[in-house]
Motif scaffolding. Sequence first.
Motif, PDB file in Angstrom:
ATOM      1  N   LEU A 169       0.792  74.974  16.238  1.00  0.00           N
ATOM      2  CA  LEU A 169       0.181  73.782  15.653  1.00  0.00           C
ATOM      3  C   LEU A 169      -0.275  74.042  14.222  1.00  0.00           C
ATOM      4  CD1 LEU A 169      -0.556  70.872  16.297  1.00  0.00           C
ATOM      5  CD2 LEU A 169      -2.785  71.679  17.100  1.00  0.00           C
ATOM      6  N   CYS A 170      -0.764  75.245  13.971  1.00  0.00           N
ATOM      7  CA  CYS A 170      -1.218  75.602  12.624  1.00  0.00           C
ATOM      8  C   CYS A 170      -0.070  75.539  11.625  1.00  0.00           C
ATOM      9  CB  CYS A 170      -1.834  77.002  12.651  1.00  0.00           C
ATOM     10  SG  CYS A 170      -2.346  77.608  11.024  1.00  0.00           S
ATOM     11  N   PHE A 171       1.054  76.163  11.955  1.00  0.00           N
ATOM     12  CA  PHE A 171       2.191  76.159  11.034  1.00  0.00           C
ATOM     13  C   PHE A 171       2.819  74.770  10.927  1.00  0.00           C
ATOM     14  CE2 PHE A 171       2.302  80.866  11.538  1.00  0.00           C
ATOM     15  CZ  PHE A 171       2.289  81.179  10.187  1.00  0.00           C
ATOM     16  N   SER A 172       2.803  74.021  12.012  1.00  0.00           N
ATOM     17  CA  SER A 172       3.325  72.658  11.952  1.00  0.00           C
ATOM     18  C   SER A 172       2.468  71.804  11.024  1.00  0.00           C
ATOM     19  CB  SER A 172       3.361  72.044  13.355  1.00  0.00           C
ATOM     20  OG  SER A 172       3.969  70.772  13.334  1.00  0.00           O
ATOM     21  N   ASP A 173       1.152  71.980  11.101  1.00  0.00           N
ATOM     22  CA  ASP A 173       0.245  71.277  10.181  1.00  0.00           C
ATOM     23  C   ASP A 173       0.546  71.652   8.730  1.00  0.00           C
ATOM     24  OD1 ASP A 173      -1.387  69.570  11.696  1.00  0.00           O
ATOM     25  OD2 ASP A 173      -2.642  71.229  12.361  1.00  0.00           O
ATOM     26  N   GLN A 174       0.820  72.938   8.512  1.00  0.00           N
ATOM     27  CA  GLN A 174       1.133  73.381   7.157  1.00  0.00           C
ATOM     28  C   GLN A 174       2.412  72.733   6.648  1.00  0.00           C
ATOM     29  OE1 GLN A 174       0.726  77.824   7.664  1.00  0.00           O
ATOM     30  NE2 GLN A 174      -0.396  77.610   5.761  1.00  0.00           N
TER      31      GLN A 174
END
Length: 344
Positions: A169-174
């Motif tokens: 989720l963190c990288f997708s948000d980025q």
Amino acid sequence: MRCGSLVKLFLCTAILGFVSCALPPDSREEQGFIPDDELQTVTLAREGLYYFGRSRYFDAEVRFRQALHIYPQADNLRINLALTLEQQGQVAEAEEIYLDLLSRSPDDTQVLAGLGRMYARSGKIEQASRCYQSAFDHVVEVEDWERATQFARSLSAISFKYGDEVTALCFSDQALSIRPNPAEKARHARLLLAMNYYDKARKLIGASAEGRAARFDALQLHLSAMAHYGLGKLEDALRLEEMAVDRARTSPGIEGEVRLVMFAAAGFKHIVESQDGQEQDSISELGDPVEAFFASGGHLTGAMIYWPVNLVEDVLGYAKQQGFYNPEGEPTTGGGWLKDLFPW
């Protein structure tokens, strides 16, 4: 999706440096300064790319090896050869090529991405993540935001595939924050659906059964329908998919899934009005999209890991009841998630 189509653009980029040196055929003799061996190398490289694009990997391998025999210092051809070997399962030699290239150019993001994707396909998650993380860090440093988005999305896909939802989720948000375009919104929404964040996915897409649907495309309507399905709002999901289905005819990649969700939301039947105004089930006329999904091997592609959990349960339950699905199989495993790994 064939692996060849995932890396075609990458191959084109890798070969471009070589192909661009060739002059038009009618001017070669007049100019007379391009060596024959260089022209032969370009021809072999083009043939290798042609065969690769048609999944004739052995023929592609032969052409790339022949080209490298003439021009051994061409690193772009070595990358092409490594990709071709990977498709044939010859990962040891492919890895050797990648690592040799990295030893001389440790910041080469093409090589890092190719090696990372190979590791991911082989299940070497830590090595794959390190490669993509190195590539991501480098392109951020040079402010190459397009590739930063691609590498962040790759890291998200790998993390989710192997159970690290927080990192995914963190990288997708980025990726979404770097490039807040419709494609990244759709990718982020699918991840939210897979993690049961249905309200967040619905709000991100913005389409609703009550809103003005005309400004939304088939994919947006479909993803919103999936979110409504996850929330148990089957009537809203059905209405959204009914709006999406006509538009999906120009998006063949999602048409089958749209029809499947519409079918499931209607209680696993097609509802049409007869001449006397009565609703009837027309499955015999329109076919069974769940049967079509399983018959085409859709359950083996990994697509279902991005579905709402209740949709997965409903579809598998119906498929088992109808005899389309063998419970001893592995319906949620497969290579479909590789579509989110760069190079795609």
